[in-house]
Design a protein around this motif. Structure first.
Motif, PDB file in Angstrom:
ATOM      1  N   ALA A  40       0.806  -1.230  -0.278  1.00 24.60           N
ATOM      2  CA  ALA A  40      -0.006   0.335  -0.157  1.00 24.60           C
ATOM      3  C   ALA A  40       0.753   1.214   0.217  1.00 24.60           C
ATOM      4  CB  ALA A  40      -0.934   0.591   1.244  1.00 24.60           C
ATOM      5  N   GLU A  41       1.872   0.812   0.333  1.00 23.46           N
ATOM      6  CA  GLU A  41       3.256   2.223   0.647  1.00 23.46           C
ATOM      7  C   GLU A  41       3.402   2.624  -0.838  1.00 23.46           C
ATOM      8  OE1 GLU A  41       6.084   1.539   3.926  1.00 23.46           O
ATOM      9  OE2 GLU A  41       4.942   1.966   5.306  1.00 23.46           O
ATOM     10  N   GLN A  42       4.170   1.898  -1.181  1.00 29.10           N
ATOM     11  CA  GLN A  42       4.746   1.887  -2.688  1.00 29.10           C
ATOM     12  C   GLN A  42       3.285   2.533  -3.666  1.00 29.10           C
ATOM     13  OE1 GLN A  42       6.042  -2.457  -3.357  1.00 29.10           O
ATOM     14  NE2 GLN A  42       7.892  -2.274  -1.903  1.00 29.10           N
ATOM     15  N   VAL A  43       1.474   1.306  -3.422  1.00 31.68           N
ATOM     16  CA  VAL A  43       0.890   1.845  -4.487  1.00 31.68           C
ATOM     17  C   VAL A  43       0.799   3.615  -4.068  1.00 31.68           C
ATOM     18  CG1 VAL A  43      -1.369   1.528  -5.049  1.00 31.68           C
ATOM     19  CG2 VAL A  43      -0.303  -0.039  -4.753  1.00 31.68           C
ATOM     20  N   LEU A  44       0.731   3.695  -2.591  1.00 34.02           N
ATOM     21  CA  LEU A  44       0.508   4.950  -2.553  1.00 34.02           C
ATOM     22  C   LEU A  44       1.515   6.560  -3.181  1.00 34.02           C
ATOM     23  CD1 LEU A  44      -1.664   7.237  -1.063  1.00 34.02           C
ATOM     24  CD2 LEU A  44       0.225   7.527   0.970  1.00 34.02           C
ATOM     25  N   ALA A  45       2.475   6.211  -3.143  1.00 33.36           N
ATOM     26  CA  ALA A  45       4.106   6.769  -3.720  1.00 33.36           C
ATOM     27  C   ALA A  45       3.683   6.655  -5.241  1.00 33.36           C
ATOM     28  CB  ALA A  45       4.913   6.134  -3.334  1.00 33.36           C
ATOM     29  N   GLY A  46       3.071   6.080  -5.876  1.00 34.23           N
ATOM     30  CA  GLY A  46       3.112   5.188  -7.286  1.00 34.23           C
ATOM     31  C   GLY A  46       1.831   6.595  -8.090  1.00 34.23           C
ATOM     32  N   ALA A  47       0.897   6.287  -7.055  1.00 29.57           N
ATOM     33  CA  ALA A  47      -0.707   6.558  -7.483  1.00 29.57           C
ATOM     34  C   ALA A  47      -0.061   8.925  -7.483  1.00 29.57           C
ATOM     35  CB  ALA A  47      -1.358   6.525  -6.125  1.00 29.57           C
ATOM     36  N   ARG A  48       0.504   8.732  -6.292  1.00 26.33           N
ATOM     37  CA  ARG A  48       1.357  10.533  -6.524  1.00 26.33           C
ATOM     38  C   ARG A  48       1.352  11.316  -7.372  1.00 26.33           C
ATOM     39  NH1 ARG A  48       2.226   9.948   0.671  1.00 26.33           N
ATOM     40  NH2 ARG A  48       0.098  11.224   0.999  1.00 26.33           N
ATOM     41  N   SER A  49       2.733  10.175  -8.061  1.00 23.94           N
ATOM     42  CA  SER A  49       3.814  10.302  -8.415  1.00 23.94           C
ATOM     43  C   SER A  49       2.905  10.845 -10.727  1.00 23.94           C
ATOM     44  CB  SER A  49       4.571   9.073  -8.787  1.00 23.94           C
ATOM     45  OG  SER A  49       5.629   9.084  -9.675  1.00 23.94           O
ATOM     46  N   VAL A  50       2.016   9.649 -10.033  1.00 19.49           N
ATOM     47  CA  VAL A  50       0.719  10.095 -11.476  1.00 19.49           C
ATOM     48  C   VAL A  50      -0.211  10.835 -11.756  1.00 19.49           C
ATOM     49  CG1 VAL A  50      -0.793   8.814 -12.180  1.00 19.49           C
ATOM     50  CG2 VAL A  50       0.852   7.308 -11.758  1.00 19.49           C
ATOM     51  N   GLU A  58      -5.154   8.636 -18.907  1.00 21.30           N
ATOM     52  CA  GLU A  58      -5.560   8.457 -18.704  1.00 21.30           C
ATOM     53  C   GLU A  58      -5.780   6.749 -18.288  1.00 21.30           C
ATOM     54  OE1 GLU A  58     -10.112   6.322 -19.610  1.00 21.30           O
ATOM     55  OE2 GLU A  58     -10.054   7.645 -20.600  1.00 21.30           O
ATOM     56  N   ARG A  59      -5.495   6.424 -18.742  1.00 29.96           N
ATOM     57  CA  ARG A  59      -4.676   4.620 -18.318  1.00 29.96           C
ATOM     58  C   ARG A  59      -4.075   4.826 -17.701  1.00 29.96           C
ATOM     59  NH1 ARG A  59      -1.774   0.380 -23.166  1.00 29.96           N
ATOM     60  NH2 ARG A  59      -2.672  -1.671 -21.487  1.00 29.96           N
ATOM     61  N   ALA A  60      -2.643   5.481 -17.516  1.00 26.92           N
ATOM     62  CA  ALA A  60      -2.083   5.284 -16.371  1.00 26.92           C
ATOM     63  C   ALA A  60      -2.577   5.864 -14.754  1.00 26.92           C
ATOM     64  CB  ALA A  60      -0.974   6.292 -16.313  1.00 26.92           C
ATOM     65  N   VAL A  61      -3.992   6.995 -14.882  1.00 27.54           N
ATOM     66  CA  VAL A  61      -4.432   7.979 -13.758  1.00 27.54           C
ATOM     67  C   VAL A  61      -5.659   6.614 -13.887  1.00 27.54           C
ATOM     68  CG1 VAL A  61      -6.469   8.945 -13.147  1.00 27.54           C
ATOM     69  CG2 VAL A  61      -3.941   9.697 -14.711  1.00 27.54           C
ATOM     70  N   ARG A  62      -6.153   5.814 -14.471  1.00 28.26           N
ATOM     71  CA  ARG A  62      -7.700   4.254 -14.534  1.00 28.26           C
ATOM     72  C   ARG A  62      -6.599   3.396 -13.665  1.00 28.26           C
ATOM     73  NH1 ARG A  62     -12.269   4.467 -15.871  1.00 28.26           N
ATOM     74  NH2 ARG A  62     -12.198   2.266 -16.358  1.00 28.26           N
ATOM     75  N   PHE A  63      -4.983   3.330 -13.423  1.00 25.23           N
ATOM     76  CA  PHE A  63      -4.457   1.431 -13.500  1.00 25.23           C
ATOM     77  C   PHE A  63      -3.768   2.819 -11.623  1.00 25.23           C
ATOM     78  CE2 PHE A  63       0.015  -0.348 -12.228  1.00 25.23           C
ATOM     79  CZ  PHE A  63      -0.897  -1.728 -12.066  1.00 25.23           C
ATOM     80  N   ALA A  64      -3.159   3.471 -11.643  1.00 23.59           N
ATOM     81  CA  ALA A  64      -3.319   3.913 -10.436  1.00 23.59           C
ATOM     82  C   ALA A  64      -3.968   3.963  -9.425  1.00 23.59           C
ATOM     83  CB  ALA A  64      -3.125   5.866  -9.947  1.00 23.59           C
ATOM     84  N   LEU A  65      -5.467   4.103 -10.195  1.00 24.39           N
ATOM     85  CA  LEU A  65      -6.735   4.508  -9.404  1.00 24.39           C
ATOM     86  C   LEU A  65      -7.032   3.099  -8.833  1.00 24.39           C
ATOM     87  CD1 LEU A  65      -8.778   5.380  -8.007  1.00 24.39           C
ATOM     88  CD2 LEU A  65     -10.043   6.230  -9.498  1.00 24.39           C
ATOM     89  N   THR A  66      -6.983   1.949  -9.766  1.00 25.64           N
ATOM     90  CA  THR A  66      -7.203   0.294  -9.603  1.00 25.64           C
ATOM     91  C   THR A  66      -6.311   0.452  -8.765  1.00 25.64           C
ATOM     92  OG1 THR A  66      -8.282   0.336 -12.281  1.00 25.64           O
ATOM     93  CG2 THR A  66      -7.926  -1.589 -11.087  1.00 25.64           C
ATOM     94  N   ARG A  67      -5.568  -0.102  -8.648  1.00 29.84           N
ATOM     95  CA  ARG A  67      -4.451  -0.008  -7.651  1.00 29.84           C
ATOM     96  C   ARG A  67      -4.714   0.093  -5.869  1.00 29.84           C
ATOM     97  NH1 ARG A  67      -4.076  -3.223 -11.544  1.00 29.84           N
ATOM     98  NH2 ARG A  67      -5.695  -3.894 -10.858  1.00 29.84           N
ATOM     99  N   THR A  68      -4.538   1.239  -5.887  1.00 30.49           N
ATOM    100  CA  THR A  68      -5.371   2.160  -4.673  1.00 30.49           C
ATOM    101  C   THR A  68      -6.918   1.589  -3.865  1.00 30.49           C
ATOM    102  OG1 THR A  68      -3.933   4.173  -5.573  1.00 30.49           O
ATOM    103  CG2 THR A  68      -5.395   4.863  -4.019  1.00 30.49           C
ATOM    104  N   GLU A  70      -7.694  -1.350  -4.132  1.00 27.43           N
ATOM    105  CA  GLU A  70      -7.464  -2.639  -3.780  1.00 27.43           C
ATOM    106  C   GLU A  70      -6.625  -2.614  -2.440  1.00 27.43           C
ATOM    107  OE1 GLU A  70      -6.903  -4.536  -7.942  1.00 27.43           O
ATOM    108  OE2 GLU A  70      -5.192  -4.310  -7.547  1.00 27.43           O
ATOM    109  N   SER A  71      -5.425  -1.315  -2.815  1.00 27.75           N
ATOM    110  CA  SER A  71      -4.543  -1.626  -1.657  1.00 27.75           C
ATOM    111  C   SER A  71      -5.563  -0.216  -0.337  1.00 27.75           C
ATOM    112  CB  SER A  71      -3.304  -0.108  -2.099  1.00 27.75           C
ATOM    113  OG  SER A  71      -2.445  -1.306  -2.463  1.00 27.75           O
ATOM    114  N   LEU A  76      -8.301  -1.558   5.358  1.00 27.82           N
ATOM    115  CA  LEU A  76      -9.261  -1.326   5.653  1.00 27.82           C
ATOM    116  C   LEU A  76      -9.337  -2.807   6.317  1.00 27.82           C
ATOM    117  CD1 LEU A  76     -11.326   1.308   3.799  1.00 27.82           C
ATOM    118  CD2 LEU A  76     -11.086   1.639   5.711  1.00 27.82           C
ATOM    119  N   ARG A  77      -9.104  -3.728   5.976  1.00 29.15           N
ATOM    120  CA  ARG A  77      -9.592  -5.076   6.551  1.00 29.15           C
ATOM    121  C   ARG A  77      -8.342  -5.047   8.035  1.00 29.15           C
ATOM    122  NH1 ARG A  77     -11.720  -9.595   5.785  1.00 29.15           N
ATOM    123  NH2 ARG A  77     -12.227  -9.029   2.679  1.00 29.15           N
ATOM    124  N   ILE A  78      -7.230  -4.740   7.550  1.00 23.39           N
ATOM    125  CA  ILE A  78      -6.418  -4.600   9.057  1.00 23.39           C
ATOM    126  C   ILE A  78      -6.567  -4.124   9.492  1.00 23.39           C
ATOM    127  CG2 ILE A  78      -4.245  -4.271   9.632  1.00 23.39           C
ATOM    128  CD1 ILE A  78      -3.364  -4.747   6.181  1.00 23.39           C
TER     129      ILE A  78
END
Length: 87
Positions: A40-50, A58-68, A70-71, A76-78
């Motif tokens: 999740a930390e890595q995904v957050l850093a990647g999403a911020r970068s995007v 749009e493709r990069a933003v959608r990918f970042a949002l999808t991974r975000t 999921e994370s 939330l489950r944790i």
């Protein structure tokens, strides 16, 4: 009862009932939670970068949002598991 960081084949929540936090299944759940938080930390850093890249398409933003999303679900489950709110 501990909410585990995965779901069953039917998509329903899985729970562990044990008094031993050092049991094999408890340790496995701890390891998976740690990996999910690290991811999740890595995904957050990647999403911020995007989001900070004005040339990101749009493709990069959608990918970042999808991974975000999921994370966020994992985190939330944790949080629910550790807080004892087993809805």
């Amino acid at each position: 009862m501990r909410l585990l960081p995965w779901t069953g084949a039917d998509g329903k929540a899985c729970y562990l009932s044990t008094d031993d936090p050092g049991s094999l299944l408890s340790r496995l759940a701890d390891d998976i939670e740690a990996a999910q938080l690290s991811s999740a930390e890595q995904v957050l850093a990647g999403a911020r970068s995007v989001l900070h890249d004005p040339k990101a398409g749009e493709r990069a933003v959608r990918f970042a949002l999808t991974r975000t999303v999921e994370s966020l679900g994992d985190v939330l489950r944790i949080a629910i598991s550790r807080g004892g709110d087993n809805r």
